[in-house]
Design a protein around this motif. Sequence first.
Motif, PDB file in Angstrom:
ATOM      1  N   VAL A 176       0.856  -1.188   0.000  1.00 47.61           N
ATOM      2  CA  VAL A 176       0.000   0.000   0.000  1.00 47.61           C
ATOM      3  C   VAL A 176       0.888   1.233   0.000  1.00 47.61           C
ATOM      4  N   LEU A 177       0.668   2.112  -0.965  1.00 49.18           N
ATOM      5  CA  LEU A 177       1.312   3.420  -0.989  1.00 49.18           C
ATOM      6  C   LEU A 177       0.221   4.428  -0.693  1.00 49.18           C
ATOM      7  N   SER A 178       0.339   5.151   0.413  1.00 55.48           N
ATOM      8  CA  SER A 178      -0.703   6.111   0.791  1.00 55.48           C
ATOM      9  C   SER A 178      -0.232   7.537   0.520  1.00 55.48           C
ATOM     10  N   VAL A 179      -1.105   8.294  -0.121  1.00 54.16           N
ATOM     11  CA  VAL A 179      -0.831   9.685  -0.473  1.00 54.16           C
ATOM     12  C   VAL A 179      -1.887  10.554   0.196  1.00 54.16           C
ATOM     13  N   GLY A 180      -1.441  11.500   1.012  1.00 48.45           N
ATOM     14  CA  GLY A 180      -2.367  12.374   1.716  1.00 48.45           C
ATOM     15  C   GLY A 180      -2.479  13.737   1.073  1.00 48.45           C
ATOM     16  N   PHE A 181      -3.694  14.227   0.966  1.00 54.06           N
ATOM     17  CA  PHE A 181      -3.963  15.570   0.465  1.00 54.06           C
ATOM     18  C   PHE A 181      -4.452  16.404   1.642  1.00 54.06           C
ATOM     19  N   ASP A 183      -2.047  22.861  11.654  1.00 57.39           N
ATOM     20  CA  ASP A 183      -2.502  22.004  12.751  1.00 57.39           C
ATOM     21  C   ASP A 183      -2.339  20.517  12.447  1.00 57.39           C
ATOM     22  N   ARG A 184      -2.515  20.122  11.195  1.00 58.64           N
ATOM     23  CA  ARG A 184      -2.565  18.707  10.845  1.00 58.64           C
ATOM     24  C   ARG A 184      -1.312  18.178  10.156  1.00 58.64           C
ATOM     25  N   PHE A 185      -0.356  19.045   9.847  1.00 58.16           N
ATOM     26  CA  PHE A 185       0.797  18.643   9.043  1.00 58.16           C
ATOM     27  C   PHE A 185       1.541  17.452   9.643  1.00 58.16           C
ATOM     28  N   ASP A 186       1.885  17.510  10.911  1.00 55.47           N
ATOM     29  CA  ASP A 186       2.652  16.434  11.545  1.00 55.47           C
ATOM     30  C   ASP A 186       1.879  15.115  11.557  1.00 55.47           C
ATOM     31  N   GLN A 187       0.566  15.187  11.771  1.00 57.04           N
ATOM     32  CA  GLN A 187      -0.251  13.968  11.770  1.00 57.04           C
ATOM     33  C   GLN A 187      -0.265  13.325  10.378  1.00 57.04           C
ATOM     34  N   PHE A 188      -0.432  14.153   9.351  1.00 56.43           N
ATOM     35  CA  PHE A 188      -0.441  13.631   7.978  1.00 56.43           C
ATOM     36  C   PHE A 188       0.909  13.045   7.624  1.00 56.43           C
ATOM     37  N   LEU A 189       1.973  13.745   8.008  1.00 52.94           N
ATOM     38  CA  LEU A 189       3.320  13.277   7.725  1.00 52.94           C
ATOM     39  C   LEU A 189       3.578  11.935   8.393  1.00 52.94           C
ATOM     40  N   GLY A 190       3.057  11.736   9.583  1.00 56.92           N
ATOM     41  CA  GLY A 190       3.221  10.482  10.293  1.00 56.92           C
ATOM     42  C   GLY A 190       2.334   9.362   9.780  1.00 56.92           C
ATOM     43  N   GLY A 191       1.222   9.705   9.166  1.00 61.39           N
ATOM     44  CA  GLY A 191       0.277   8.696   8.710  1.00 61.39           C
ATOM     45  C   GLY A 191       0.456   8.269   7.265  1.00 61.39           C
ATOM     46  N   PHE A 192       0.534   9.241   6.384  1.00 63.09           N
ATOM     47  CA  PHE A 192       0.630   8.946   4.951  1.00 63.09           C
ATOM     48  C   PHE A 192       2.084   8.783   4.539  1.00 63.09           C
ATOM     49  N   ASP A 193       2.320   7.976   3.487  1.00 64.49           N
ATOM     50  CA  ASP A 193       3.672   7.794   2.954  1.00 64.49           C
ATOM     51  C   ASP A 193       4.152   9.047   2.234  1.00 64.49           C
TER      52      ASP A 193
END
Length: 148
Positions: free
Chosen positions: A125-130, A137-147
């Motif tokens: 699975v390659l996950s890409v977050g938009f 507020d959400r940058f660190d969470q997205f960086l930690g979750g999505f590839d």
Amino acid sequence: RGRFAFREGVEELLAQLREHRVPLLIFSAGLADIVEEILRQHLPDATSSGVVNVISNRMVFGEDGTVVGFEPRGRPIHTLNKGAVGMIKGSPHHDLSKSRTSVVLLGDSLGDLHMADGLEERRHVLSVGFLNDKVADRFDQFLGGFDV
């Protein structure tokens, strides 16, 4: 016709998917009727090719044309229950995905990270977050979750 814009390159991506017979499953907590209409208006080849499949809540209309309910009954799709198996098991969408071992997962919420959960043959699975809003507020969470 409302204002809506797809990201740059989406038409080329869909053409490649169509050429290589790769299915695209769109999981949405919104309304399939709206998603499909946007696709019909802006990317008519996408809906007619059979490559794009929308898995979402659907409006049910009465004889007089008014909305009388929604499908799936009893378990509406929302941002925290987009796991693929629960939504596609026993449907034609399941047949499209069951032989695939790789998934490219695109999402705009952390709940979207679970969309491929439970697919039997899923190995890669390659996950890409938009990250579309509340970026600071959400940058660190997205960086930690999505590839990506």
